[in-house]
Design a protein around this motif. Structure first.
Motif, PDB file in Angstrom:
ATOM      1  N   ASP A  19       0.845  -1.195   0.000  1.00 37.57           N
ATOM      2  CA  ASP A  19       0.000   0.000   0.000  1.00 37.57           C
ATOM      3  C   ASP A  19       0.879   1.244   0.000  1.00 37.57           C
ATOM      4  O   ASP A  19       1.644   1.469   0.939  1.00 37.57           O
ATOM      5  CB  ASP A  19      -0.903  -0.034   1.235  1.00 37.57           C
ATOM      6  CG  ASP A  19      -1.965   1.047   1.228  1.00 37.57           C
ATOM      7  OD1 ASP A  19      -1.813   2.058   0.505  1.00 37.57           O
ATOM      8  OD2 ASP A  19      -2.954   0.888   1.957  1.00 37.57           O
ATOM      9  N   ILE A  20       0.758   2.060  -1.035  1.00 36.79           N
ATOM     10  CA  ILE A  20       1.591   3.265  -1.125  1.00 36.79           C
ATOM     11  C   ILE A  20       1.199   4.311  -0.088  1.00 36.79           C
ATOM     12  O   ILE A  20       1.944   5.244   0.146  1.00 36.79           O
ATOM     13  CB  ILE A  20       1.591   3.880  -2.543  1.00 36.79           C
ATOM     14  CG1 ILE A  20       0.209   4.350  -2.950  1.00 36.79           C
ATOM     15  CG2 ILE A  20       2.157   2.923  -3.551  1.00 36.79           C
ATOM     16  CD1 ILE A  20       0.168   5.095  -4.267  1.00 36.79           C
ATOM     17  N   ALA A  21       0.040   4.139   0.552  1.00 40.26           N
ATOM     18  CA  ALA A  21      -0.395   5.093   1.572  1.00 40.26           C
ATOM     19  C   ALA A  21       0.266   4.835   2.923  1.00 40.26           C
ATOM     20  O   ALA A  21       0.202   5.682   3.806  1.00 40.26           O
ATOM     21  CB  ALA A  21      -1.915   5.043   1.722  1.00 40.26           C
ATOM     22  N   LEU A  22       0.902   3.679   3.083  1.00 37.91           N
ATOM     23  CA  LEU A  22       1.553   3.369   4.355  1.00 37.91           C
ATOM     24  C   LEU A  22       2.937   4.008   4.415  1.00 37.91           C
ATOM     25  O   LEU A  22       3.596   4.173   3.394  1.00 37.91           O
ATOM     26  CB  LEU A  22       1.673   1.853   4.532  1.00 37.91           C
ATOM     27  CG  LEU A  22       0.344   1.108   4.693  1.00 37.91           C
ATOM     28  CD1 LEU A  22       0.589  -0.395   4.761  1.00 37.91           C
ATOM     29  CD2 LEU A  22      -0.399   1.582   5.922  1.00 37.91           C
ATOM     30  N   PRO A  23       3.395   4.342   5.617  1.00 39.50           N
ATOM     31  CA  PRO A  23       4.732   4.927   5.761  1.00 39.50           C
ATOM     32  C   PRO A  23       5.810   3.999   5.195  1.00 39.50           C
ATOM     33  O   PRO A  23       5.651   2.778   5.170  1.00 39.50           O
ATOM     34  CB  PRO A  23       4.902   5.074   7.278  1.00 39.50           C
ATOM     35  CG  PRO A  23       3.520   5.067   7.821  1.00 39.50           C
ATOM     36  CD  PRO A  23       2.701   4.213   6.889  1.00 39.50           C
ATOM     37  N   LEU A  24       6.897   4.586   4.783  1.00 37.74           N
ATOM     38  CA  LEU A  24       7.986   3.837   4.166  1.00 37.74           C
ATOM     39  C   LEU A  24       8.477   2.689   5.030  1.00 37.74           C
ATOM     40  O   LEU A  24       8.837   1.632   4.535  1.00 37.74           O
ATOM     41  CB  LEU A  24       9.157   4.772   3.862  1.00 37.74           C
ATOM     42  CG  LEU A  24       8.899   5.888   2.858  1.00 37.74           C
ATOM     43  CD1 LEU A  24      10.148   6.744   2.709  1.00 37.74           C
ATOM     44  CD2 LEU A  24       8.478   5.342   1.524  1.00 37.74           C
ATOM     45  N   SER A  25       8.497   2.879   6.335  1.00 38.57           N
ATOM     46  CA  SER A  25       9.072   1.866   7.218  1.00 38.57           C
ATOM     47  C   SER A  25       8.076   0.811   7.687  1.00 38.57           C
ATOM     48  O   SER A  25       8.463  -0.146   8.338  1.00 38.57           O
ATOM     49  CB  SER A  25       9.679   2.552   8.442  1.00 38.57           C
ATOM     50  OG  SER A  25       8.661   3.252   9.132  1.00 38.57           O
ATOM     51  N   SER A  26       6.802   0.959   7.355  1.00 40.99           N
ATOM     52  CA  SER A  26       5.815   0.033   7.893  1.00 40.99           C
ATOM     53  C   SER A  26       5.717  -1.255   7.074  1.00 40.99           C
ATOM     54  O   SER A  26       5.994  -1.274   5.880  1.00 40.99           O
ATOM     55  CB  SER A  26       4.441   0.696   7.948  1.00 40.99           C
ATOM     56  OG  SER A  26       3.915   0.834   6.655  1.00 40.99           O
ATOM     57  N   LYS A  27       5.301  -2.323   7.768  1.00 40.69           N
ATOM     58  CA  LYS A  27       5.075  -3.597   7.094  1.00 40.69           C
ATOM     59  C   LYS A  27       3.864  -3.424   6.165  1.00 40.69           C
ATOM     60  O   LYS A  27       2.870  -2.836   6.548  1.00 40.69           O
ATOM     61  CB  LYS A  27       4.808  -4.693   8.118  1.00 40.69           C
ATOM     62  CG  LYS A  27       4.651  -6.050   7.489  1.00 40.69           C
ATOM     63  CD  LYS A  27       4.501  -7.130   8.523  1.00 40.69           C
ATOM     64  CE  LYS A  27       4.374  -8.462   7.803  1.00 40.69           C
ATOM     65  NZ  LYS A  27       4.266  -9.560   8.726  1.00 40.69           N
ATOM     66  N   GLY A  28       3.973  -3.941   4.956  1.00 35.56           N
ATOM     67  CA  GLY A  28       2.886  -3.795   3.996  1.00 35.56           C
ATOM     68  C   GLY A  28       2.973  -2.521   3.191  1.00 35.56           C
ATOM     69  O   GLY A  28       2.131  -2.250   2.346  1.00 35.56           O
ATOM     70  N   GLY A  29       4.009  -1.734   3.446  1.00 31.21           N
ATOM     71  CA  GLY A  29       4.215  -0.517   2.676  1.00 31.21           C
ATOM     72  C   GLY A  29       4.743  -0.854   1.289  1.00 31.21           C
ATOM     73  O   GLY A  29       5.113  -1.983   1.001  1.00 31.21           O
TER      74      GLY A  29
END
Length: 129
Positions: A105-115
């Motif tokens: 998901d491009i809406a998640l922060p760069l460092s998050s899982k699933g980003g």
């Protein structure tokens, strides 16, 4: 709603490889118009895409943009999308590079899982259409 729409678009099977844009929300454009749109954007990039470039697309959809670019240049495609069906389609289009596509998901922060972050310096070009 948006996720379900992209899933439905990506699972259509009766689409020629040169009409992949119809699976990613670009069906209002003809094949020639879509190719022209992508080619024009690619030709404006600085630095330019050259043969052998490692090109990562955020929101890859079914792979239409990368497929069009690969008709212009010999590239190593990669990308992510929040639609598992779209990633499956892109992997079918580029079987030799299937491992380079992932659900994210491009809406998640760069460092998050699933980003959907592209690792800094790993790609010659990072695009989103």
């Amino acid at each position: 709603f948006l996720h379900a729409w992209f899933e439905r678009e990506a699972e259509q099977r009766e689409v020629a490889r040169d009409e992949l844009h119809r699976l990613s929300g670009w069906s209002y454009l003809s094949t020639a118009e879509f190719r022209s749109l992508v080619a024009d954007a690619v030709h404006r990039l600085n630095p330019p895409i050259r043969d052998g470039a490692f090109v990562y697309e955020l929101g890859i959809g079914a792979g239409a943009v990368l497929k069009t670019i690969s008709s212009l240049h010999r590239i190593r495609p990669a990308g992510c999308d929040f639609s598992p069906k779209a990633i499956q389609r892109a992997s079918e289009i580029f079987p030799a590079h299937a491992a380079a596509f992932r659900v994210g998901d491009i809406a998640l922060p760069l460092s998050s899982k699933g980003g959907c972050a592209a690792r800094a310096g790993a790609y010659s070009h990072v695009l989103s259409f």
